[in-house]
Write a protein that holds these residues in place. Structure first.
Motif, PDB file in Angstrom:
ATOM      1  N   ALA A   1     -25.351-116.227 -18.229  1.00  0.00           N
ATOM      2  CA  ALA A   1     -26.771-116.167 -17.899  1.00  0.00           C
ATOM      3  C   ALA A   1     -27.144-117.237 -16.877  1.00  0.00           C
TER       4      ALA A   1
ATOM      5  N   ARG B   1     -22.145-116.391 -23.369  1.00  0.00           N
ATOM      6  CA  ARG B   1     -23.355-115.683 -22.957  1.00  0.00           C
ATOM      7  C   ARG B   1     -24.288-116.610 -22.175  1.00  0.00           C
ATOM      8  N   GLU B   2     -24.470-117.826 -22.671  1.00  0.00           N
ATOM      9  CA  GLU B   2     -25.328-118.788 -21.986  1.00  0.00           C
ATOM     10  C   GLU B   2     -24.758-119.160 -20.617  1.00  0.00           C
TER      11      GLU B   2
ATOM     12  N   LEU C   1     -26.911-108.804 -18.125  1.00  0.00           N
ATOM     13  CA  LEU C   1     -26.137-109.808 -18.848  1.00  0.00           C
ATOM     14  C   LEU C   1     -25.215-109.139 -19.863  1.00  0.00           C
TER      15      LEU C   1
ATOM     16  N   GLU D   1     -28.618-116.745 -13.057  1.00  0.00           N
ATOM     17  CA  GLU D   1     -29.821-117.451 -12.627  1.00  0.00           C
ATOM     18  C   GLU D   1     -29.585-118.234 -11.347  1.00  0.00           C
TER      19      GLU D   1
END
Length: 202
Positions: free
Chosen positions: A79, A75-76, A127, A83
């Motif tokens: 993300a 997930r990070e 996301l 970005e």
């Protein structure tokens, strides 16, 4: 930036892999641009398409905590990629991934689950939509453009933890993008049999 600190739990995602693909492989679903690349984590849960493509860094989570940690790290990573691509402009999904609520109801609702009896779909963040299609092939795929006119695109889906990225060289620094996504992990370029993982190119 998301990084593991000394003394914290070990990474579940050990390495970030990437590869540059021939632009000739870009399907109509993603408009032609100067750079076409794939980005994915390792290890991954057993994925037959990845195995057939030649990727062997597989794992089976030791416990639920390890599985949750892997999903959190993925997930990070996603993300961070969103970005990085967003620097060229607004995020514009081509179409939202539709997820319907399943509610207990009368036999009439269960029998006629469509039309006016159907509950409205869940509203998921971009996301969460990408995470959903990269985990479950039943939800198809999602394509997201960045900028107006678009200067970059991201596609994910078919149940694979894999991001297809397309952009112009002057718009995105590919090396920085990969390094930021890695968040301190080792980074490796690896060529696979991409036809095994490519979605229908129509």
């Amino acid at each position: 930036m998301y990084e593991k600190r000394a003394g914290s739990m070990q990474w579940q995602i050990k390495t970030i892999y990437w590869d540059m693909l021939p632009v000739e492989l870009i399907p109509p679903a993603i408009e032609w641009r100067e750079v076409f690349m794939a980005l994915w984590p390792g290890p991954i849960d057993a994925d037959q398409c990845f195995i057939e493509a030649g990727f062997t860094e597989l794992y089976e989570a030791e416990n639920e905590e390890a599985e949750d940690a892997w999903e959190s790290e993925w997930r990070e990573l996603v993300a961070t990629v969103i970005e990085q691509l967003s620097v060229v402009g607004d995020v514009r999904p081509r179409a939202a991934v539709e997820v319907l609520r399943v509610e207990e109801g009368s036999w009439l609702r269960r029998l006629f689950g469509a039309s006016s009896l159907r509950s409205p779909p869940l509203e998921l963040s971009l996301l969460d939509q990408i995470l959903l299609v990269s985990n479950d092939s039943h939800f198809g795929a999602i394509t997201v453009d960045f900028g107006e006119p678009p200067q970059a695109s991201l596609r994910a889906g078919e149940g694979h933890p894999l991001l297809w990225l397309s952009f112009d060289r002057g718009a995105i620094d590919s090396q920085r993008l990969v390094e930021q996504a890695a968040a301190g992990r080792p980074v490796k370029q690896l060529s696979l049999n991409w036809e095994r993982l490519m979605w229908h190119r129509g």
